[in-house]
Design an enzyme around this catalytic site. Structure first.
Site, PDB file in Angstrom:
ATOM      1  N   HIS A 117       0.812  -1.224   0.000  1.00 36.83           N
ATOM      2  CA  HIS A 117       0.000   0.000   0.000  1.00 36.83           C
ATOM      3  C   HIS A 117       0.846   1.275   0.000  1.00 36.83           C
ATOM      4  O   HIS A 117       0.542   2.232   0.721  1.00 36.83           O
ATOM      5  CB  HIS A 117      -0.954   0.002   1.188  1.00 36.83           C
ATOM      6  N   HIS A 170      -9.687   2.363   0.643  1.00 38.36           N
ATOM      7  CA  HIS A 170      -9.600   1.193   1.520  1.00 38.36           C
ATOM      8  C   HIS A 170     -10.640   1.243   2.640  1.00 38.36           C
ATOM      9  O   HIS A 170     -10.334   0.950   3.800  1.00 38.36           O
ATOM     10  CB  HIS A 170      -8.188   1.108   2.109  1.00 38.36           C
ATOM     11  N   GLU A 173     -11.796  -3.224  -2.589  1.00 36.59           N
ATOM     12  CA  GLU A 173     -10.856  -2.206  -3.052  1.00 36.59           C
ATOM     13  C   GLU A 173     -10.710  -2.292  -4.572  1.00 36.59           C
ATOM     14  O   GLU A 173     -10.054  -3.197  -5.086  1.00 36.59           O
ATOM     15  CB  GLU A 173      -9.497  -2.422  -2.394  1.00 36.59           C
TER      16      GLU A 173
END
Length: 352
Positions: A108, A182, A316
């Protein structure tokens, strides 16, 4: 009732910087709260079939827990969502090394990814829609990524109970970009999410190794616990003996969406039978990461909730994980002169 935007204090960071919380309300009374820190969605209030509102989004009521404890609750993710194996990829013959922050892998965007930066925010109103335009310059070399990347994210809450998320980015050097949102959802507002009925429009998923990095294969969902082409309870097959479920501790996988020629098409639908709440996720992206909250363990508390095991799920929208290392995956490489532009929306409704 009129759509409106309000803003207030969201706490102070240890270095003295103050976070702001923006409250968006549409004419139907839906409320979405978003902070300039990390672009995090902190609350989403929607009604059940009886008209009773509840917060269906996992998060905190102050900025400080987002600094340390948050498992990316509600955050904007970048520069590259999901995992990159060993934090490495080769770009135009040059090895790019990123920080590793998830075992041996990069996750991420790194430890100081877009989820931990302050975004410039401009509120707007367009008729019955309200929203925020967030902007941020990720400088050359930030978290190991080449190039200055200028990013814009637009959140828009419409009168049709749609929360749009629109991404745009340009770069001055070749780089990798895979942005996503997210949010963690629990349509019941409490308890676990195992009884939620999930549909994902995907005939295949990308299997992973033991570190949750894709192997590069595309595996058909048919005959596996990953077949959500018709509505199935999230918990129905989550405990089956299956190597992929064992690797993820449940579902933590990218689904290869069936593209039907629509720019922003329905990709996933979730129904919570007791409340009647419905969430639909539409996207232009080729994939969606479905995560069943396997790493929540009750140690986090926010807004009066304890976030227990499998107490929230994520959908996501994204390009595939580790895409720079798999030429057969849709590319996440952005070059000067190109524009990164993609949009998704989360649609809230009820079934009577």
């Amino acid at each position: 009732m009129q759509a409106n935007i309000q803003q207030g204090d969201f706490g102070t960071l240890p270095d003295g910087r103050r976070a702001t919380l923006y409250t968006l309300m549409n004419p139907n009374g839906l409320v979405v709260k978003i902070s300039d820190f990390g672009g995090v969605i902190t609350e989403i209030h929607t009604p059940d079939r009886d008209g009773k509102f509840a917060d269906i989004n996992l998060g905190f009521d102050n900025v400080l827990p987002y600094l340390e404890d948050s498992p990316y609750f509600g955050a904007l993710i970048g520069r590259h969502g999901n995992r990159i194996a060993k934090g490495q990829f080769v770009l135009d013959g040059k090895l790019i090394q990123l920080p590793v922050n998830n075992g041996e892998n990069h996750l991420h965007g790194g430890p100081m990814g877009f989820h931990r930066v302050f975004w410039n925010v401009e509120p707007f109103e367009h008729g019955d829609s309200v929203g925020l335009t967030l902007s941020y310059r990720s400088v050359d070399g930030e978290q190991g990524y080449p190039g200055n990347l200028d990013v814009t994210v637009v959140y828009e809450l419409s009168a049709a109970n749609e929360l749009w998320v629109r991404f745009h980015a340009v770069t001055d050097k070749d780089t990798a970009v895979n942005l996503t949102q997210h949010a963690y959802f629990n349509l019941a507002g409490k308890g676990d999410i195992l009884g939620h009925l999930l549909t994902i429009d995907a005939d295949a998923f990308t299997p992973v190794d033991s570190t949750l990095v894709p192997t590069g294969a595309l595996q058909p969902v048919a005959g596996t616990p990953f077949d959500f082409r018709t509505p199935r309870a999230i918990g129905e097959r989550i405990g089956e003996k299956d190597e992929q479920l064992e690797y993820g501790g449940g579902y933590d996988h990218n689904f290869v969406l069936n593209k039907r020629g629509k720019a922003c098409q329905l990709a996933a639908r979730v129904v919570e039978p007791l409340s009647g709440r419905v969430l639909e996720m539409h996207t232009e992206e080729p994939g969606v990461q479905f995560y069943s909250g396997n790493f929540l363990d009750g140690s986090l508390t926010g807004k009066g909730w304890n976030y227990y095991y499998r107490g929230g799920f994520c959908l996501e929208p994204q390009h595939f994980p580790d895409a720079p290392n798999h030429p057969n995956f849709p590319s996440t490489i952005l070059r000067p002169g190109q524009e990164y532009a993609t949009q998704s929306k989360f649609v809230f409704s009820v079934e009577k």
